[in-house]
Write a protein that holds these residues in place. Structure first.
Motif, short mmCIF file in Angstrom:
data_model
loop_
_atom_site.label_atom_id
_atom_site.label_comp_id
_atom_site.label_asym_id
_atom_site.label_seq_id
_atom_site.Cartn_x
_atom_site.Cartn_y
_atom_site.Cartn_z
N ASN A 30 18.44 -7.71 1.20
CA ASN A 30 17.60 -6.55 1.47
C ASN A 30 18.07 -5.39 0.60
O ASN A 30 19.28 -5.12 0.51
CB ASN A 30 17.67 -6.14 2.94
CG ASN A 30 16.99 -7.15 3.85
OD1 ASN A 30 15.81 -7.43 3.70
ND2 ASN A 30 17.76 -7.73 4.77
N GLU A 64 16.63 -1.32 -1.13
CA GLU A 64 15.65 -0.24 -0.97
C GLU A 64 15.97 0.86 -1.96
O GLU A 64 17.12 1.05 -2.36
CB GLU A 64 15.70 0.30 0.46
CG GLU A 64 14.65 1.35 0.77
CD GLU A 64 14.52 1.62 2.26
OE1 GLU A 64 13.96 2.66 2.62
OE2 GLU A 64 14.97 0.78 3.06
N TYR A 91 12.66 -5.97 -1.44
CA TYR A 91 12.94 -4.64 -1.99
C TYR A 91 11.86 -3.67 -1.54
O TYR A 91 10.67 -3.88 -1.77
CB TYR A 91 13.00 -4.68 -3.52
CG TYR A 91 13.40 -3.35 -4.12
CD1 TYR A 91 14.75 -2.99 -4.20
CD2 TYR A 91 12.45 -2.45 -4.59
CE1 TYR A 91 15.13 -1.77 -4.74
CE2 TYR A 91 12.82 -1.24 -5.12
CZ TYR A 91 14.16 -0.90 -5.20
OH TYR A 91 14.53 0.32 -5.73
N GLN A 145 19.81 4.61 3.00
CA GLN A 145 19.81 3.31 3.67
C GLN A 145 21.05 2.50 3.30
O GLN A 145 21.60 1.78 4.13
CB GLN A 145 18.54 2.53 3.31
CG GLN A 145 17.25 3.16 3.85
CD GLN A 145 17.16 3.06 5.36
OE1 GLN A 145 17.68 3.91 6.08
NE2 GLN A 145 16.50 2.03 5.85
N VAL A 189 20.96 -1.77 4.14
CA VAL A 189 20.54 -2.65 3.05
C VAL A 189 21.77 -3.10 2.27
O VAL A 189 22.83 -2.48 2.35
CB VAL A 189 19.53 -1.96 2.10
CG1 VAL A 189 18.23 -1.65 2.81
CG2 VAL A 189 20.12 -0.69 1.49
#
Length: 374
Positions: free
Chosen positions: A53, A55, A82, A93, A99
């Motif tokens: 994950n 971001e 993404y 994050q 993430v």
């Protein structure tokens, strides 16, 4: 390198076709035909967790899509989710541990670096510039197919000092161009954005003192209207004649916007593969060790002939140490593939391939990420 965009879907499909055909090749080599590929690419360990994950930066979203295709071709069943929420959100994050890595158009500031180190179990986070691309001064002006701006004039547009398209300062750079008296409508990123930070740093460096508003991820010009993310500002300009914005090349091309040449003091420079390549080669590393944070001020303020001064380096913010073993393996695998096989079709998606020497530095940093603890 051709900085042309024929649609993200086509670029990604081409990436998948090329890389899938090479799936059975020696894992220590990159996709054939990439002139910038490292000569001794490391093997990829695909034994980490299957789903990552991440971001952050919307500027690199389409590059991440291309990288993901390459990653899935190399590591069967692997995936990366993404979320292109912008650089500010990506850093937040990541530092919150939500993430596995963050995407940012600016290297971590000191306060952000401290928060990131805490998230990395007391270890430093590294800024790894994986995606390079030019930022366009993109406009929508009826009848004007060719436009030249300078750093000083751009600064005065984005802080509201210059208000109409036929202002004498613009006319002086565009002899023979029929500039209308249309009011200039500035469109800026309303969300926190590393693109905004980089553009404002460029304006500081290149405007001869005309930009006094400072840098940062929030737009400080005090004029215009905001739109979210790169896609949002490009769409807003496309729908409003007389508008101008700053946006990554791919989004300007997708929306068929005009792209200004930039006069850096040595004549107008067209945004193309050659001028962008010269800028990337001139970028300096200010980070230490395996932290590859860049000092782009020398690029922004350049007067070198033929060097396009407004480029963007997008970072992956990663833990140097502090991941669990499965996450560390997956992060290293994805970044390794992105820096090698994933470079093959970046130009078609509007980005620049990594120069070979810089690619080797990046791979050294990626391999130095601690493998984690079981």
């Amino acid at each position: 390198m051709k900085l042309q965009r024929h649609g993200v879907a086509l670029a990604i499909a081409a990436a998948g076709a090329l890389l899938l055909s090479a799936c059975g090749s020696d894992p220590t080599t990159t996709a054939s035909g990439s002139s910038s590929a490292a000569t001794n690419s490391p093997a990829v360990d695909c034994s980490g967790k299957q789903s990552l994950n991440a971001e952050g930066s919307s500027a690199q979203k389409n590059a991440i899509d291309v990288f993901t295709q390459a990653y899935q071709a190399k590591c069967q069943g692997a995936n990366i989710a993404y979320n292109p929420t912008g650089s500010g959100a990506g850093i937040k994050q990541f530092t919150a541990g939500l993430v596995d890595f963050g995407g940012s158009d600016s290297a971590l500031k000191e306060s952000e670096a401290q928060a990131a180190a805490a998230r990395c179990q007391g270890n430093p986070a590294w800024n790894l510039p994986l995606v390079f691309g030019p930022v366009a001064l993109a406009y929508n002006l009826d009848g004007v197919e060719k436009l030249t701006l300078s750093g000083e004039v751009a600064a005065k547009i984005f802080n509201g000092t210059i208000k109409t398209w036929n202002d004498p300062a613009i006319a002086a750079l565009n002899s023979g161009v029929n500039l209308p008296s249309t009011p200039i409508n500035v469109v800026f990123r309303s969300d926190e954005s590393g693109t905004t930070d980089n553009v404002q740093k460029y304006l500081e460096a290149a405007s001869k003192g005309a930009w006094t508003q400072g840098a940062g991820k929030k737009f400080n010009g005090g004029v215009g209207s905001g739109a979210e993310k790169s896609a949002g500002v490009a769409k807003a300009v496309a729908g409003a004649p007389g508008s101008i914005t700053y946006v990554e090349l791919a989004f300007a091309q997708d929306n068929k916007l005009g792209i200004a040449q930039i006069d850096n003091g040595s004549g107008a420079v067209v945004l193309n593969d050659e001028s962008v390549g010269k800028a990337i080669e001139a970028a300096k590393i200010k980070g230490t060790g395996n932290d590859l944070a860049l000092d782009l001020n020398s690029v922004y303020g350049t007067t070198a002939a033929g060097e396009y001064p407004l480029i963007l380096a997008t970072y992956e913010i990663v833990c140097s140490k502090g991941y669990d073993a499965d996450t560390a393996k997956a992060v290293k695998a994805f970044l390794t593939v992105a820096a090698t096989d994933g470079q093959a079709n970046l130009a078609e998606a509007g980005y620049a391939k990594l120069p070979a020497a810089f690619q080797q530095k990046l791979l050294t940093s990626i391999q130095a990420i601690d493998s984690g603890s079981q």
